[in-house]
Motif scaffolding. Sequence first.
Motif, PDB file in Angstrom:
ATOM      1  N   ARG A  33       2.931  -0.596  -0.298  1.00 35.23           N
ATOM      2  CA  ARG A  33       1.962   0.540   0.077  1.00 35.23           C
ATOM      3  C   ARG A  33       0.712   0.158  -0.615  1.00 35.23           C
ATOM      4  NH1 ARG A  33       3.762   6.064   1.449  1.00 35.23           N
ATOM      5  NH2 ARG A  33       1.404   6.074   1.147  1.00 35.23           N
ATOM      6  N   LEU A  34      -0.397   0.477   0.407  1.00 42.10           N
ATOM      7  CA  LEU A  34      -1.568   0.338   0.046  1.00 42.10           C
ATOM      8  C   LEU A  34      -2.436   1.699  -0.004  1.00 42.10           C
ATOM      9  CD1 LEU A  34      -4.444  -1.474   0.302  1.00 42.10           C
ATOM     10  CD2 LEU A  34      -4.428  -1.104   2.714  1.00 42.10           C
ATOM     11  N   PHE A  35      -3.405   1.663  -0.987  1.00 43.56           N
ATOM     12  CA  PHE A  35      -4.120   2.889  -1.252  1.00 43.56           C
ATOM     13  C   PHE A  35      -5.700   2.391  -1.530  1.00 43.56           C
ATOM     14  CE2 PHE A  35      -6.067   6.032  -4.267  1.00 43.56           C
ATOM     15  CZ  PHE A  35      -5.913   7.110  -3.364  1.00 43.56           C
ATOM     16  N   ARG A  36      -6.482   2.962  -0.994  1.00 43.63           N
ATOM     17  CA  ARG A  36      -7.961   2.574  -1.258  1.00 43.63           C
ATOM     18  C   ARG A  36      -8.731   4.126  -1.354  1.00 43.63           C
ATOM     19  NH1 ARG A  36      -9.446   1.471   4.024  1.00 43.63           N
ATOM     20  NH2 ARG A  36     -11.528   0.443   3.357  1.00 43.63           N
ATOM     21  N   SER A  37      -9.958   4.002  -2.408  1.00 44.11           N
ATOM     22  CA  SER A  37     -10.453   5.016  -2.330  1.00 44.11           C
ATOM     23  C   SER A  37     -12.156   4.676  -2.386  1.00 44.11           C
ATOM     24  CB  SER A  37      -9.975   5.929  -3.345  1.00 44.11           C
ATOM     25  OG  SER A  37     -10.293   5.192  -4.606  1.00 44.11           O
ATOM     26  N   LYS A  38     -13.149   5.484  -2.166  1.00 42.51           N
ATOM     27  CA  LYS A  38     -14.283   5.323  -2.599  1.00 42.51           C
ATOM     28  C   LYS A  38     -14.833   5.310  -4.080  1.00 42.51           C
ATOM     29  CE  LYS A  38     -15.992   8.925  -0.547  1.00 42.51           C
ATOM     30  NZ  LYS A  38     -17.107   9.836  -0.427  1.00 42.51           N
ATOM     31  N   GLY A  39     -13.980   5.960  -4.996  1.00 40.41           N
ATOM     32  CA  GLY A  39     -14.235   6.210  -6.297  1.00 40.41           C
ATOM     33  C   GLY A  39     -13.213   5.031  -7.027  1.00 40.41           C
ATOM     34  N   PHE A  40     -12.771   5.538  -8.202  1.00 44.30           N
ATOM     35  CA  PHE A  40     -11.606   4.797  -8.769  1.00 44.30           C
ATOM     36  C   PHE A  40     -10.468   5.531  -9.107  1.00 44.30           C
ATOM     37  CE2 PHE A  40      -9.506   2.461 -11.950  1.00 44.30           C
ATOM     38  CZ  PHE A  40      -9.543   0.954 -11.709  1.00 44.30           C
ATOM     39  N   ASP A  41      -9.498   5.925  -7.920  1.00 38.15           N
ATOM     40  CA  ASP A  41      -8.502   6.731  -8.096  1.00 38.15           C
ATOM     41  C   ASP A  41      -7.312   5.759  -8.110  1.00 38.15           C
ATOM     42  OD1 ASP A  41     -10.261   8.674  -7.687  1.00 38.15           O
ATOM     43  OD2 ASP A  41     -10.007   8.782  -5.364  1.00 38.15           O
ATOM     44  N   ARG A  42      -6.205   6.592  -8.975  1.00 34.94           N
ATOM     45  CA  ARG A  42      -4.855   5.766  -9.207  1.00 34.94           C
ATOM     46  C   ARG A  42      -3.919   5.875  -7.733  1.00 34.94           C
ATOM     47  NH1 ARG A  42      -2.876   6.770 -15.077  1.00 34.94           N
ATOM     48  NH2 ARG A  42      -1.495   8.182 -13.881  1.00 34.94           N
ATOM     49  N   MET A  43      -2.970   4.869  -7.689  1.00 41.77           N
ATOM     50  CA  MET A  43      -2.220   4.920  -6.533  1.00 41.77           C
ATOM     51  C   MET A  43      -1.525   6.203  -6.756  1.00 41.77           C
ATOM     52  SD  MET A  43       0.486   2.218  -5.073  1.00 41.77           S
ATOM     53  CE  MET A  43      -0.377   1.565  -3.881  1.00 41.77           C
ATOM     54  N   PRO A  44      -1.358   7.051  -5.697  1.00 41.26           N
ATOM     55  CA  PRO A  44      -0.691   8.492  -5.729  1.00 41.26           C
ATOM     56  C   PRO A  44       0.877   8.216  -6.164  1.00 41.26           C
ATOM     57  CG  PRO A  44      -2.134   8.473  -3.933  1.00 41.26           C
ATOM     58  CD  PRO A  44      -2.036   6.928  -4.359  1.00 41.26           C
ATOM     59  N   GLN A  45       1.335   9.214  -6.860  1.00 49.68           N
ATOM     60  CA  GLN A  45       2.764   8.939  -7.048  1.00 49.68           C
ATOM     61  C   GLN A  45       3.508   9.180  -5.775  1.00 49.68           C
ATOM     62  OE1 GLN A  45       3.829   8.462 -10.224  1.00 49.68           O
ATOM     63  NE2 GLN A  45       5.858   8.468  -9.298  1.00 49.68           N
ATOM     64  N   PRO A  46       3.431  10.150  -4.629  1.00 55.88           N
ATOM     65  CA  PRO A  46       4.198   9.985  -3.785  1.00 55.88           C
ATOM     66  C   PRO A  46       4.176   8.541  -2.944  1.00 55.88           C
ATOM     67  CG  PRO A  46       2.974  11.698  -3.484  1.00 55.88           C
ATOM     68  CD  PRO A  46       2.301  10.918  -4.698  1.00 55.88           C
ATOM     69  N   ALA A  47       3.502   7.950  -3.000  1.00 55.22           N
ATOM     70  CA  ALA A  47       3.379   6.418  -2.529  1.00 55.22           C
ATOM     71  C   ALA A  47       4.475   5.498  -3.316  1.00 55.22           C
ATOM     72  CB  ALA A  47       2.012   5.933  -2.711  1.00 55.22           C
ATOM     73  N   LEU A  48       4.415   5.821  -4.673  1.00 55.30           N
ATOM     74  CA  LEU A  48       5.155   4.968  -5.366  1.00 55.30           C
ATOM     75  C   LEU A  48       6.568   5.385  -5.173  1.00 55.30           C
ATOM     76  CD1 LEU A  48       3.134   4.871  -8.853  1.00 55.30           C
ATOM     77  CD2 LEU A  48       3.590   3.200  -7.121  1.00 55.30           C
ATOM     78  N   ASP A  49       6.607   6.794  -5.199  1.00 53.84           N
ATOM     79  CA  ASP A  49       8.270   7.245  -4.757  1.00 53.84           C
ATOM     80  C   ASP A  49       8.631   6.726  -3.545  1.00 53.84           C
ATOM     81  OD1 ASP A  49       7.989   8.802  -7.073  1.00 53.84           O
ATOM     82  OD2 ASP A  49       7.509  10.693  -6.202  1.00 53.84           O
ATOM     83  N   GLU A  50       7.988   6.633  -2.501  1.00 51.71           N
ATOM     84  CA  GLU A  50       8.454   6.221  -1.205  1.00 51.71           C
ATOM     85  C   GLU A  50       8.953   4.533  -1.579  1.00 51.71           C
ATOM     86  OE1 GLU A  50       5.856   7.052   2.443  1.00 51.71           O
ATOM     87  OE2 GLU A  50       6.213   4.839   2.792  1.00 51.71           O
ATOM     88  N   ILE A  51       7.961   3.935  -2.033  1.00 50.49           N
ATOM     89  CA  ILE A  51       8.360   2.442  -2.313  1.00 50.49           C
ATOM     90  C   ILE A  51       9.885   2.306  -2.683  1.00 50.49           C
ATOM     91  CG2 ILE A  51       7.917   0.305  -3.509  1.00 50.49           C
ATOM     92  CD1 ILE A  51       4.959   1.028  -3.256  1.00 50.49           C
ATOM     93  N   VAL A  52      10.124   3.140  -4.030  1.00 47.17           N
ATOM     94  CA  VAL A  52      11.313   3.122  -4.638  1.00 47.17           C
ATOM     95  C   VAL A  52      12.309   3.678  -3.767  1.00 47.17           C
ATOM     96  CG1 VAL A  52      12.668   4.300  -6.450  1.00 47.17           C
ATOM     97  CG2 VAL A  52      10.040   3.591  -7.064  1.00 47.17           C
ATOM     98  N   TRP A  53      12.136   4.821  -3.053  1.00 51.17           N
ATOM     99  CA  TRP A  53      13.242   5.143  -2.069  1.00 51.17           C
ATOM    100  C   TRP A  53      13.695   4.140  -0.965  1.00 51.17           C
ATOM    101  CZ3 TRP A  53      12.182   7.808   3.118  1.00 51.17           C
ATOM    102  CH2 TRP A  53      13.280   8.120   3.756  1.00 51.17           C
ATOM    103  N   LEU A  54      12.679   3.600  -0.312  1.00 50.39           N
ATOM    104  CA  LEU A  54      13.020   2.687   0.681  1.00 50.39           C
ATOM    105  C   LEU A  54      13.580   1.330  -0.075  1.00 50.39           C
ATOM    106  CD1 LEU A  54       9.888   3.152   3.135  1.00 50.39           C
ATOM    107  CD2 LEU A  54      12.269   3.869   3.580  1.00 50.39           C
ATOM    108  N   PHE A  55      13.189   0.928  -0.940  1.00 46.19           N
ATOM    109  CA  PHE A  55      13.680  -0.494  -1.789  1.00 46.19           C
ATOM    110  C   PHE A  55      14.912  -0.280  -1.926  1.00 46.19           C
ATOM    111  CE2 PHE A  55      15.112  -2.909  -4.867  1.00 46.19           C
ATOM    112  CZ  PHE A  55      14.370  -4.209  -4.768  1.00 46.19           C
ATOM    113  N   ASN A  56      15.326   0.934  -2.520  1.00 49.05           N
ATOM    114  CA  ASN A  56      16.696   1.131  -3.078  1.00 49.05           C
ATOM    115  C   ASN A  56      17.755   1.162  -2.060  1.00 49.05           C
ATOM    116  OD1 ASN A  56      15.997   0.813  -5.994  1.00 49.05           O
ATOM    117  ND2 ASN A  56      15.823   2.823  -6.193  1.00 49.05           N
ATOM    118  N   ALA A  57      17.241   2.089  -0.893  1.00 53.86           N
ATOM    119  CA  ALA A  57      18.225   2.003   0.248  1.00 53.86           C
ATOM    120  C   ALA A  57      18.236   0.812   1.054  1.00 53.86           C
ATOM    121  CB  ALA A  57      17.408   3.181   1.213  1.00 53.86           C
ATOM    122  N   GLY A  58      17.329  -0.124   0.714  1.00 46.84           N
ATOM    123  CA  GLY A  58      17.638  -1.327   1.417  1.00 46.84           C
ATOM    124  C   GLY A  58      18.073  -2.476   0.845  1.00 46.84           C
ATOM    125  N   VAL A  59      18.706  -2.159  -0.499  1.00 50.03           N
ATOM    126  CA  VAL A  59      19.090  -3.189  -1.074  1.00 50.03           C
ATOM    127  C   VAL A  59      20.316  -4.136  -0.433  1.00 50.03           C
ATOM    128  CG1 VAL A  59      20.295  -3.918  -3.188  1.00 50.03           C
ATOM    129  CG2 VAL A  59      18.245  -2.432  -3.441  1.00 50.03           C
TER     130      VAL A  59
END
Lengths: 454, 435
Positions: free
Chosen positions: B175-201
């Motif tokens: 997942r990619l996340f960009r912002s104008k300021g200095f924002d952290r990658m949102p938690q839902p994006a990390l959760d989605e990576i985890v869900w799809l990765f674990n489903a695709g093992v």
Amino acid sequence: MLDKLKGFLSGVAADYADLRYEVKKVASVSFSGKELTSVGSNATDGFVARVLAGGGLASVAFTKESDAKKALAAALENARLIGRNIKKPVTLARVEAVKDSFSPALKEDPRDVTMEEKLSLLRAYNDIPLRSAGIATTTMGYADTVRERTFVSTEGHEVQEDLVTVRVSGEIIARDGGLSQNVRVAVGGSQGFHHVRGKDEAFEARTKIALDLLKAEPVRGGSYDCVLNPSLAGVFAHEAFGHFSEADIVETLPAMRARMKLGAKLGSDCLSITDDATLPDQLGFYRYDDEGVPVRKRKLLENGVLVGRLHSRRTAAEFGEEPSGHTVAEDYRFAPIVRMGTIFIERGEYAVDALLEKLGDGLYVLDAKGGQTAGEDFSFGAQYGYEVRGGKKGRMVRDLNVSGNLYRTLMAVTAVGSDFDLAKTGGCGKGQTNIRSCHGAPHVLIKDLVVGGA
Amino acid sequence: MEKLLEMAGKAADQAEVFSLDGRSSGAGFENAELHDIKADMACGVSLRVIKDGKLGFAHTRNLRDREELVRNALASLAGGVEAGFTLPSPSVPAALKTADHGIEGRGSPDLVAECGRVAGELKSRTAGEIVAEAWVGEQTLRIANTNGLSASVRTTESGVRAGAIFPGSASGIFRLFRSKGFDRMPQPALDEIVWLFNAGVKEVEPEGGRMKVLFMPDAMLALAWRLMHGASAKSAYEKVSPLAGKAGEKAFSSELSVTNDPLDDSLPGARPFDDEGVPSARFRVVDKGVFQGFYNDLNYSHKLGERPTGHGYRTAMWGGDPLELKPTPYLAHLRFEPGKKSLRELAAMMDRGIILCDALGPHSGNIPNGDFSVGVAPGLYVEKGEIKGRVKDAMISGNVYGTLKEVVAVGSELCQSFGGLFPPLLCDGVSVACR
């Protein structure tokens, strides 16, 4: 310039530092259909520095000479930051500190050819497809690119080398009603302007293919045994295998690194792959990489067994293997990374007809149209192909894209042709574009490739 | 810059100076450990001149000699590149907030910290090999021309791209996340990576055929590039666009709306004007399936006798150096409009199909005709709404003008990806070739 660069480095309190200054000169012409869209010559320049300090290696690219001190200070700080955050300090493999100035022997220096002649040559090539009624448009470009590189390091390197690349490349689009078909055309090389003279036949042949594709049927998606021609087999060597011989890719992928151990049997007995940028008179030739290391011929796969890898000084130290001189940057905007030079499948024993006969039923797939790799999976497009029945070439097919798995496909190479051809133009895009990335092969027969179709 | 413009203006009928001055730094984690930090400080100037209806062009990174740059641009006039267009006059550009103070003072230690946080979480929740990169930068772009235009914009950006690689494959869920300021990658994006990765093992080998394909944001480029090519005034002018003569017609599914929105300053890179100084505006490419018309730059607006749409950008298919490139029609702020379904709801709608997480080879194939044929990098096989595992050795093929007629549903979450802002897009009847 050498003294100035050494002066910049002299104040850096690091374990190692290097600095590359580069002037990039480009003369280019382009057409879109009948219209001339650009003509011009430009020179740009910039610096790239790398600093090894406190166990970390960091880089900085900058364009203003007046920023040198600030840039080197930033790289030093970043190197130390890396060193504080990694478990194993970065080291560089030991190499001889080369002092040399090298200019390639050009058969015809493109800098001595007038812009009028370059324009006239490109216009003539562009007119070849546009004369045919079925050709809707073209995009066609000429470019000669000269990288004048000067490299110094705190170890004593003083290396100057010019890289001169000439190419004419473009796309021919044929159209009939709602159907468009495009083919790519490219001629060029790295030994001078003569590479692009007298190439009418190439443009005539590509025009005919574009027109023939309007009558070709889309291939039906599925799994096929395929004979790839040298252009496509070269892309296969580059995409399917070559990127995993680049040590910086496998360095930090533990599972793949474990599988890519030297001595591992990865391919069939008939498959041998080598990288040799030292070969004269071919696109990928260079003498020194962007770490000042002489490039070496490196056997990578011998009868299916992994026997070598392409290295930077960093990866060579990490793997405990010899540096190979394969650390190359696109230009002054980039720190160098590990790149293939001239990678090719070595000749086998079969004539092309014998390969088609051995294929029996399947596809004869020709000419590269882009490729990409993502780990063990690769994909590349083909410009056109033919159905093969009982070893005989049949009707033309279009919309060919081939996908495969590195390990399975290397084992599925069944026979290798006795012919051989190297690419005349390149354009690998591993984060940066390498216009001299060269690949080649004979014809090869591969079993059971997945082909995407309509 | 003013002096250069003055010199060029004296020698030509019209002149334009385009300059960039920027700096950035980036950190990269590989296998969940810091591997590299890079910095960049770059500036440069590009000059266009028009004289007697012909175009001249030159550029440099170091403006040591203004006269030489003007001479180079004038020399290229001799080639005879036609330029019938007029450079824009001053206008009142949209007031956009393109820079964020939150980025000030941010540097390598912040990037290392954010990559470390993201990599640490992904490592703890998956068995993947973790990759993370983060960057921060700012750039000032100036355009001035002899028709009185003098405009500048300062943009700031930070970003994180992270993912989990399936061991042994080097292909994974990102997942990619960009912002104008200095924002952290949102938690839902990390959760989605985890869900799809674990489903695709688990690896699975389904049969091919025509089925539903859920194009994830990173795979949307395979469709977007072809649509952009077809909707470009350049393609219309060259008579190679399959959309020629279809403006105002329903060419796609009613589910599909596509906008180019340079004025959305909630995102980094918003622009009050394009790379030629033409004021930016929202541009609807497709509205509920109806093709709205072609986007252009100054050159092609003149050739086609249409108003400039403000889409002249100095870019190429893979980016390129804006100082070296001349403007061409380009959708630099592409957005496929979101629908109403969550990603899980979209997956549940698939009786049988592939979630295409990333497309391998989106640049291959016959782009003018709209054909695509891409590898899966990776693809997740779905049966009866449930992810069964990861597919290898498969190709997804079709034609964008057919596939985008078969949009079944559109995801509600817009994700940033290379090439634009995309929701997941579920299409039916797509050809999938498997071993």
